[in-house]
Design a protein around this motif. Structure first.
Motif, PDB file in Angstrom:
ATOM      1  N   UNK A 112       2.640  -1.977  -8.580  1.00 38.78           N
ATOM      2  CA  UNK A 112       3.322  -3.242  -8.285  1.00 38.78           C
ATOM      3  C   UNK A 112       4.816  -3.016  -8.088  1.00 38.78           C
ATOM      4  N   UNK A 113       5.421  -2.185  -8.928  1.00 37.78           N
ATOM      5  CA  UNK A 113       6.857  -1.900  -8.822  1.00 37.78           C
ATOM      6  C   UNK A 113       7.169  -1.176  -7.514  1.00 37.78           C
ATOM      7  N   UNK A 114       6.322  -0.210  -7.152  1.00 35.85           N
ATOM      8  CA  UNK A 114       6.544   0.547  -5.916  1.00 35.85           C
ATOM      9  C   UNK A 114       6.494  -0.368  -4.699  1.00 35.85           C
ATOM     10  N   UNK A 119       9.683  -3.914  -0.411  1.00 34.36           N
ATOM     11  CA  UNK A 119       9.844  -5.188   0.283  1.00 34.36           C
ATOM     12  C   UNK A 119       8.661  -6.128   0.191  1.00 34.36           C
ATOM     13  N   UNK A 120       7.597  -5.707  -0.512  1.00 33.57           N
ATOM     14  CA  UNK A 120       6.417  -6.561  -0.668  1.00 33.57           C
ATOM     15  C   UNK A 120       6.563  -7.402  -1.930  1.00 33.57           C
ATOM     16  N   UNK A 121       6.320  -8.694  -1.819  1.00 35.72           N
ATOM     17  CA  UNK A 121       6.402  -9.608  -2.953  1.00 35.72           C
ATOM     18  C   UNK A 121       5.003  -9.985  -3.421  1.00 35.72           C
ATOM     19  N   UNK A 122       4.767  -9.849  -4.719  1.00 42.23           N
ATOM     20  CA  UNK A 122       3.458 -10.189  -5.267  1.00 42.23           C
ATOM     21  C   UNK A 122       3.317 -11.701  -5.353  1.00 42.23           C
ATOM     22  N   UNK A 123       2.196 -12.227  -4.861  1.00 42.16           N
ATOM     23  CA  UNK A 123       1.939 -13.664  -4.905  1.00 42.16           C
ATOM     24  C   UNK A 123       0.735 -13.976  -5.787  1.00 42.16           C
ATOM     25  N   UNK A 124       0.249 -12.969  -6.488  1.00 40.15           N
ATOM     26  CA  UNK A 124      -0.871 -13.158  -7.405  1.00 40.15           C
ATOM     27  C   UNK A 124      -0.427 -12.771  -8.808  1.00 40.15           C
ATOM     28  N   UNK A 125      -1.232 -13.107  -9.785  1.00 45.32           N
ATOM     29  CA  UNK A 125      -0.937 -12.759 -11.174  1.00 45.32           C
ATOM     30  C   UNK A 125      -1.263 -11.290 -11.396  1.00 45.32           C
ATOM     31  N   UNK A 126      -0.355 -10.579 -12.051  1.00 43.72           N
ATOM     32  CA  UNK A 126      -0.585  -9.166 -12.334  1.00 43.72           C
ATOM     33  C   UNK A 126      -1.541  -9.029 -13.508  1.00 43.72           C
ATOM     34  N   UNK A 138       2.873 -10.283  -0.035  1.00 45.18           N
ATOM     35  CA  UNK A 138       3.338 -10.762   1.262  1.00 45.18           C
ATOM     36  C   UNK A 138       4.686 -10.128   1.567  1.00 45.18           C
ATOM     37  N   UNK A 139       4.934  -9.915   2.847  1.00 46.08           N
ATOM     38  CA  UNK A 139       6.188  -9.309   3.299  1.00 46.08           C
ATOM     39  C   UNK A 139       6.855 -10.287   4.254  1.00 46.08           C
ATOM     40  N   UNK A 140       7.988 -10.839   3.835  1.00 42.61           N
ATOM     41  CA  UNK A 140       8.646 -11.880   4.617  1.00 42.61           C
ATOM     42  C   UNK A 140       9.195 -11.360   5.942  1.00 42.61           C
ATOM     43  N   UNK A 141       9.615 -10.109   5.976  1.00 45.16           N
ATOM     44  CA  UNK A 141      10.235  -9.562   7.186  1.00 45.16           C
ATOM     45  C   UNK A 141       9.214  -9.391   8.304  1.00 45.16           C
ATOM     46  N   UNK A 142       8.066  -8.811   7.984  1.00 42.24           N
ATOM     47  CA  UNK A 142       7.047  -8.573   9.016  1.00 42.24           C
ATOM     48  C   UNK A 142       5.992  -9.674   9.038  1.00 42.24           C
ATOM     49  N   UNK A 143       6.140 -10.646   8.131  1.00 45.85           N
ATOM     50  CA  UNK A 143       5.256 -11.813   8.091  1.00 45.85           C
ATOM     51  C   UNK A 143       3.783 -11.407   7.983  1.00 45.85           C
ATOM     52  N   UNK A 144       3.490 -10.598   6.969  1.00 50.37           N
ATOM     53  CA  UNK A 144       2.121 -10.145   6.759  1.00 50.37           C
ATOM     54  C   UNK A 144       1.720 -10.305   5.295  1.00 50.37           C
TER      55      UNK A 144
END
Length: 202
Positions: A112-114, A119-126, A138-144
């Motif tokens: 998760x840290x890596x 640039x990836x943001x976690x949107x689920x519970x760890x 999700x990655x806001x820059x590449x919208x994926x």
């Protein structure tokens, strides 16, 4: 031997000793921008003790790093580079051993840290128990959106099963399968798998 900097490379030529001349010299095999093994002699891969000569504005000058230049042209690896490569290999081996000692929850946190640093943001519970994915990103820059499955150990059969299940969901653009102790050998991917518009990564 004659050599020069051309654009971003070192180019060299070996004169033919049997055909001397003051203005024109015949060369053996012509000008080359690679070492004798075919590796390009890029300026950004050379030591500054050689590349600093490029600031000389006249035609011919002495080269203090002559021995270094000849070693690079002859494809001889520098001793310090060999030592660094050995140290890097040893570090990777120790790192792999350390990863294999991690508890699955700690390994998941590390993954998760890596991803977060990439640039990836976690949107689920760890943590917790999920049927298909351990992390949703999700990655806001590449919208994926990406799904991540983290396993301490897994076989090729397990990997194939996850590919099939992820392909059926069509919820994510990318799928990452992370495993530090694979069982057996992983078969090469012969076809590209995609979810929506993104490639699969494993």
């Amino acid at each position: 031997m004659w050599w020069t900097f051309t654009e971003r490379e070192v180019t060299w030529v070996k004169p033919d000793p049997t055909c001397p001349g003051e203005r024109f010299r015949k060369a053996i095999a012509g000008w080359r921008n690679t070492d004798i093994n075919g590796t390009p002699l890029k300026i950004n891969s050379l030591s500054t003790k050689l590349t600093k000569v490029a600031s000389y504005r006249r035609t011919i000058c002495a080269v203090k790093a002559r021995d270094y230049l000849l070693r690079r042209i002859n494809g001889i690896e520098e001793l310090i580079v060999a030592k660094a490569s050995q140290a890097r290999t040893a570090l990777l081996e120790v790192t792999i051993e350390a990863l294999q000692l991690l508890h699955w929850a700690d390994f998941e946190t590390l993954v998760d840290i890596i991803f977060a640093r990439s640039g990836w943001n976690r949107i689920s519970v760890l943590g917790g128990t999920k049927k298909l994915v351990d992390l949703e990103l999700e990655h806001a820059v590449i919208n994926e959106r990406a799904a991540v499955q983290v396993k301490s150990s897994a076989s090729q059969k397990t990997l194939d099963a996850y590919f099939r299940r992820m392909d059926a969901t069509e919820q994510f653009d990318r799928f990452f399968f992370i495993c530090h102790s694979p069982k057996g050998r992983r078969a090469p991917l012969t076809t590209a798998l995609t979810f929506k518009s993104g490639p699969v990564a494993s």
